[in-house]
Scaffold this motif. Structure first.
Motif, PDB file in Angstrom:
ATOM      1  N   SER A 132      49.310  38.727  85.998  1.00  0.00           N
ATOM      2  CA  SER A 132      48.740  39.982  85.532  1.00  0.00           C
ATOM      3  C   SER A 132      48.511  39.904  84.025  1.00  0.00           C
ATOM      4  O   SER A 132      49.098  39.072  83.341  1.00  0.00           O
ATOM      5  N   VAL A 133      47.629  40.744  83.559  1.00  0.00           N
ATOM      6  CA  VAL A 133      47.227  40.702  82.159  1.00  0.00           C
ATOM      7  C   VAL A 133      47.391  42.072  81.533  1.00  0.00           C
ATOM      8  O   VAL A 133      47.100  43.090  82.159  1.00  0.00           O
ATOM      9  N   ASP A 134      47.888  42.101  80.331  1.00  0.00           N
ATOM     10  CA  ASP A 134      47.936  43.344  79.576  1.00  0.00           C
ATOM     11  C   ASP A 134      47.502  43.036  78.145  1.00  0.00           C
ATOM     12  O   ASP A 134      47.386  41.872  77.776  1.00  0.00           O
ATOM     13  N   VAL A 135      47.226  44.045  77.390  1.00  0.00           N
ATOM     14  CA  VAL A 135      46.692  43.842  76.048  1.00  0.00           C
ATOM     15  C   VAL A 135      47.568  44.534  75.018  1.00  0.00           C
ATOM     16  O   VAL A 135      47.946  45.700  75.191  1.00  0.00           O
ATOM     17  N   ARG A 136      47.888  43.802  73.977  1.00  0.00           N
ATOM     18  CA  ARG A 136      48.665  44.374  72.879  1.00  0.00           C
ATOM     19  C   ARG A 136      47.722  44.602  71.709  1.00  0.00           C
ATOM     20  O   ARG A 136      46.916  43.739  71.361  1.00  0.00           O
ATOM     21  N   ILE A 137      47.830  45.754  71.129  1.00  0.00           N
ATOM     22  CA  ILE A 137      47.073  46.016  69.913  1.00  0.00           C
ATOM     23  C   ILE A 137      47.963  45.611  68.751  1.00  0.00           C
ATOM     24  O   ILE A 137      49.042  46.169  68.568  1.00  0.00           O
ATOM     25  N   HIS A 138      47.524  44.585  68.051  1.00  0.00           N
ATOM     26  CA  HIS A 138      48.379  44.004  67.012  1.00  0.00           C
ATOM     27  C   HIS A 138      47.749  44.123  65.631  1.00  0.00           C
ATOM     28  O   HIS A 138      46.595  43.761  65.438  1.00  0.00           O
ATOM     29  N   ASP A 139      48.525  44.613  64.688  1.00  0.00           N
ATOM     30  CA  ASP A 139      48.061  44.675  63.303  1.00  0.00           C
ATOM     31  C   ASP A 139      48.460  43.402  62.587  1.00  0.00           C
ATOM     32  O   ASP A 139      49.626  43.202  62.246  1.00  0.00           O
ATOM     33  N   TYR A 140      47.447  42.548  62.398  1.00  0.00           N
ATOM     34  CA  TYR A 140      47.664  41.292  61.694  1.00  0.00           C
ATOM     35  C   TYR A 140      47.971  41.568  60.229  1.00  0.00           C
ATOM     36  O   TYR A 140      47.313  42.384  59.595  1.00  0.00           O
ATOM     37  N   LYS A 141      49.004  40.902  59.703  1.00  0.00           N
ATOM     38  CA  LYS A 141      49.438  41.088  58.313  1.00  0.00           C
ATOM     39  C   LYS A 141      49.577  42.563  57.959  1.00  0.00           C
ATOM     40  O   LYS A 141      49.062  43.029  56.934  1.00  0.00           O
ATOM     41  N   GLU A 142      50.271  43.250  58.804  1.00  0.00           N
ATOM     42  CA  GLU A 142      50.462  44.692  58.633  1.00  0.00           C
ATOM     43  C   GLU A 142      51.069  45.015  57.273  1.00  0.00           C
ATOM     44  O   GLU A 142      51.990  44.351  56.815  1.00  0.00           O
ATOM     45  N   GLY A 143      50.521  46.028  56.657  1.00  0.00           N
ATOM     46  CA  GLY A 143      51.057  46.471  55.379  1.00  0.00           C
ATOM     47  C   GLY A 143      50.542  45.695  54.187  1.00  0.00           C
ATOM     48  O   GLY A 143      50.983  45.918  53.062  1.00  0.00           O
TER      49      GLY A 143
END
Ligand SMILES: Nc1nc2c(ncn2[C@@H]2O[C@H](COP(=O)(O)OP(=O)(O)OP(=O)(O)O)[C@@H](O)[C@H]2O)c(=O)[nH]1
Ligand SMILES: [Mg+2]
Length: 228
Positions: free
Chosen positions: A34-45
């Protein structure tokens, strides 16, 4: 009839937590993948902060399975940009099998069945292609009695070191283990940053293509593995 001894390590629970920031309400057996998607903030901050979608592929099965099952799984390993090796802290065998899982996923366990044409360059290429970020996640930390914690955590620390990977140990049924600002959350964020870099930074050190602020686009692909 075949009897299959199967232990669920908590992959679906983990993926749900990573992607939805929520505890998976009613876990059931995952059929196939199964597949899910993460919303990721690259180099957050930082000023370079950008938001990416990262696909997490939940690939299960048995590590010692027949080659037909393995070759089915191999399909998922194409274009992998990161691997999360999931093991169950209450099950020592689960941890021991991570090595075999990683070899399978990194495609280093392929038996030379056909004609293998190779030379030094080819081997180097293969090796370079295997520089895939790895993260070792131990589940069911809550099920380890207080008196056994040190022993278990020492063992998993060595394991993660073998993989040259960061490790996180948690309870997938408790979102507080990944609370914002916690050391686990920082490790996780660093891992997904590496995945993005693996996907978008070419080997000669080119920059990530210049997208305007917070533009969203397809991110890296990630495989979540386990042993049973
Ligand atoms: N106490 C505790 N239970 C957990 C943890 N992680 C998962 N579980 C439970 O373990 C069971 C199996 O979890 P799943 O997430 O379905 O495991 P899975 O690896 O996806 O299993 P398959 O899809 O069958 O391979 C569920 O009842 C979860 O609630 C954990 O960290 N602590
Ligand atoms: Mg599952």
């Amino acid at each position: 009839t075949a009897t299959i001894k199967y232990k669920s390590v908590g992959k679906s629970s983990l993926v749900h937590l990573l992607c939805q920031n929520q505890v998976l309400g009613n876990p059931s057996w995952t059929v196939g993948c199964s597949v899910d998607v993460r919303i990721h903030d690259y180099k957050e901050g930082t000023p370079e902060e950008k938001t990416y979608y990262i696909e997490l592929w939940d690939v299960g099965g048995s590590v010692g399975s027949a080659s037909s099952v393995k070759s089915t799984r191999a399909v998922f390993y194409n274009s992998v940009n990161g691997i999360i090796l999931v093991h169950d802290l209450t099950n020592k065998k689960s941890s021991q099998n991570l090595c075999r899982w990683s070899l399978e996923a990194l495609n280093r366990d392929v038996a030379p069945t056909g004609v293998l044409v190779t030379n030094g360059d080819y081997d180097r290429e293969q090796f370079a292609d295997n520089q895939i970020p790895l993260l070792v996640i131990g589940t069911k930390l809550d099920q380890i009695p207080e008196t056994k914690r040190n022993e278990v955590l020492t063992r998993t620390a060595f394991l993660a070191e073998d993989f040259n990977a960061e490790e996180i140990n948690l309870d997938c049924t408790n979102p507080r283990y990944l609370a914002a600002g916690s050391s686990n959350a920082v490790k996780l964020s660093r891992f997904f940053d590496k995945v993005i870099e693996k996907r978008y930074l070419s080997r000669d050190g080119n920059q990530i293509p210049g997208f305007s602020d917070r533009k969203r686009f397809g991110g890296g692909t990630l495989k979540s593995l386990h042993y049973d």
